[in-house]
Design an enzyme around this catalytic site. Structure first.
Site, short mmCIF file in Angstrom:
data_model
loop_
_atom_site.label_atom_id
_atom_site.label_comp_id
_atom_site.label_asym_id
_atom_site.label_seq_id
_atom_site.Cartn_x
_atom_site.Cartn_y
_atom_site.Cartn_z
N GLU A 48 0.83 -1.22 0.00
CA GLU A 48 0.00 0.00 0.00
C GLU A 48 0.86 1.26 0.00
OE1 GLU A 48 -1.52 1.85 3.47
OE2 GLU A 48 -1.23 0.04 4.68
N LYS B 38 -3.22 -1.89 15.54
CA LYS B 38 -2.50 -1.08 16.52
C LYS B 38 -3.31 -0.90 17.80
CE LYS B 38 -1.93 1.92 13.49
NZ LYS B 38 -2.01 0.98 12.40
N1 PSU Z 1 -1.33 1.24 10.02
C1 PSU Z 1 -0.06 1.72 9.99
N2 PSU Z 1 0.24 2.74 9.18
C2 PSU Z 1 -0.68 3.26 8.36
C3 PSU Z 1 -2.01 2.73 8.36
C4 PSU Z 1 -2.29 1.73 9.21
O1 PSU Z 1 0.79 1.25 10.70
O2 PSU Z 1 -0.34 4.20 7.63
C5 PSU Z 1 -3.00 3.25 7.38
C6 PSU Z 1 -3.42 2.10 6.45
O3 PSU Z 1 -3.40 2.59 5.12
C7 PSU Z 1 -4.83 1.80 6.89
C8 PSU Z 1 -5.30 3.16 7.29
O4 PSU Z 1 -5.61 1.25 5.87
O5 PSU Z 1 -4.19 3.68 8.01
C9 PSU Z 1 -6.54 3.13 8.12
O6 PSU Z 1 -7.03 4.43 8.22
P1 PSU Z 1 -8.43 4.68 8.96
O7 PSU Z 1 -8.17 4.33 10.39
O8 PSU Z 1 -8.70 6.14 8.74
O9 PSU Z 1 -9.42 3.78 8.31
#
Ligand code: PSU
Ligand code: MN
Length: 302
Positions: free
Chosen positions: A25, A159
């Protein structure tokens, strides 16, 4: 192939020869890590995939074109770029129609990987159910996507900025298998343990490949979460990260951060609070996931 998609030469060759491909990604590059560590990591992760016998395809949208595989210059652009959207499923048509540049989250990367025919995707951590759900109603679009798009996501769990028990409950509701790799516990990204037992455990890339084949050949569509614990020498202890997370959450609330800005904000603040220790863990675990992703893709190609 869809008329909206461009394949990088290395990826097109891999498809032509039946070589295994691993999707990566770009939100982690543009919104998840600071420069220059984000660029170094993106490059290292691609090399880790190659070293383990597969071809990397970092996914992003450039000028409205869905890119499966980025050139070194494009990778650098996403690492340095400041006007790059964060794209989840809902944002893809906007980025295409308005010819924008956008980094793909787990949900958007899964969609584009599936459209290109890639079954394995390696990243850091998935989004999930946020803490204090009743107030924010914040559930990542990653979970919904995992419920319907048939791509295996190799990650280090979710996380601890999230509510991990609720995230696991929601994945069960959506019918998403959650596998811990070589351990009984679902990993919590920075930490090896989350205090939550994973619903399933598998111990080799071949077992995972067989699992994926059973699911999809039987017509059970949807994604799979493969939780790979972070490397022990770089993982953090729970008490080392808990305080950083709690402070970041309080700050986010005070600053009224919401929507798509929440996760990048929390990641950035946790990195500051841990004086870079969480970033080191993050880099090590993404690379670890890329290696496992490649091994799974290789096993599936056999
Ligand atoms: N976890 C990480 N780094 C990130 C993300 C998740 O360690 O950059 C990013 C991923 O692209 C994940 C997104 O899909 O955060 C989720 O965002 P949200 O919580 O806004 O859905
Ligand atoms: Mn959200």
């Amino acid at each position: 192939m869809s008329e909206f998609i461009d394949l990088a030469p290395e990826v097109a060759e891999a498809f032509a020869s039946g070589a295994p491909v691993v999707a990566l990604e770009s939100t982690i590059i543009s919104h998840g890590m600071p420069y220059p560590q984000n660029l170094e990591t993106a490059q290292a992760v691609e090399q880790d995939v190659r070293d383990n016998g597969a071809v990397p395809a970092t996914i992003a949208v450039i000028g409205g074109r869905c890119k499966i595989g980025l050139s070194p210059a494009e990778l650098e652009y996403f690492a340095k770029g400041s006007n790059i959207l964060k794209l989840s499923r809902r944002d893809i048509p906007y980025a295409i129609a308005k010819k924008c540049d956008g980094a793909t989250t787990v949900s958007a990367t899964m969609i584009l990987a599936e459209k290109a025919g890639i079954k394995v995707f390696a990243t850091g951590g998935i989004g999930g159910v946020h803490r204090e759900l009743a107030i924010s109603f914040d559930i990542s679009a990653d979970l919904t996507e995992l419920g319907k798009t048939s791509v295996a996501v190799v990650c280090a769990g979710a996380k601890a900025i999230l509510d991990i028990p609720m995230t696991l409950e929601h994945l069960e509701t959506l019918g998403v298998p959650v596998i811990a790799y070589g351990t009984d516990e679902f990993p919590a990204f920075y930490t090896v343990k989350s205090g939550q037992k994973a619903p399933l455990r598998l111990d080799t890339p071949e077992e995972i490949a067989a699992f994926l084949a059973s699911k999809w050949e039987f017509g059970l569509e949807g994604g799979v979460v493969i939780g790979n614990p972070p490397p022990a020498d770089k993982a953090l202890a729970l008490d080392a990260i808990e305080h950083a997370i709690d402070s970041a959450l309080v700050e986010a609330k005070g600053l009224n951060i919401h929507g798509r800005d929440v996760t990048p904000f929390l990641l950035q603040r946790v990195t500051q609070h841990t004086k870079g220790k969480s970033l080191e863990a993050n880099i090590a675990l993404v690379r670890n996931n890329a290696r496992l992703g490649a091994q799974i893709a290789v096993a599936m190609a056999k």
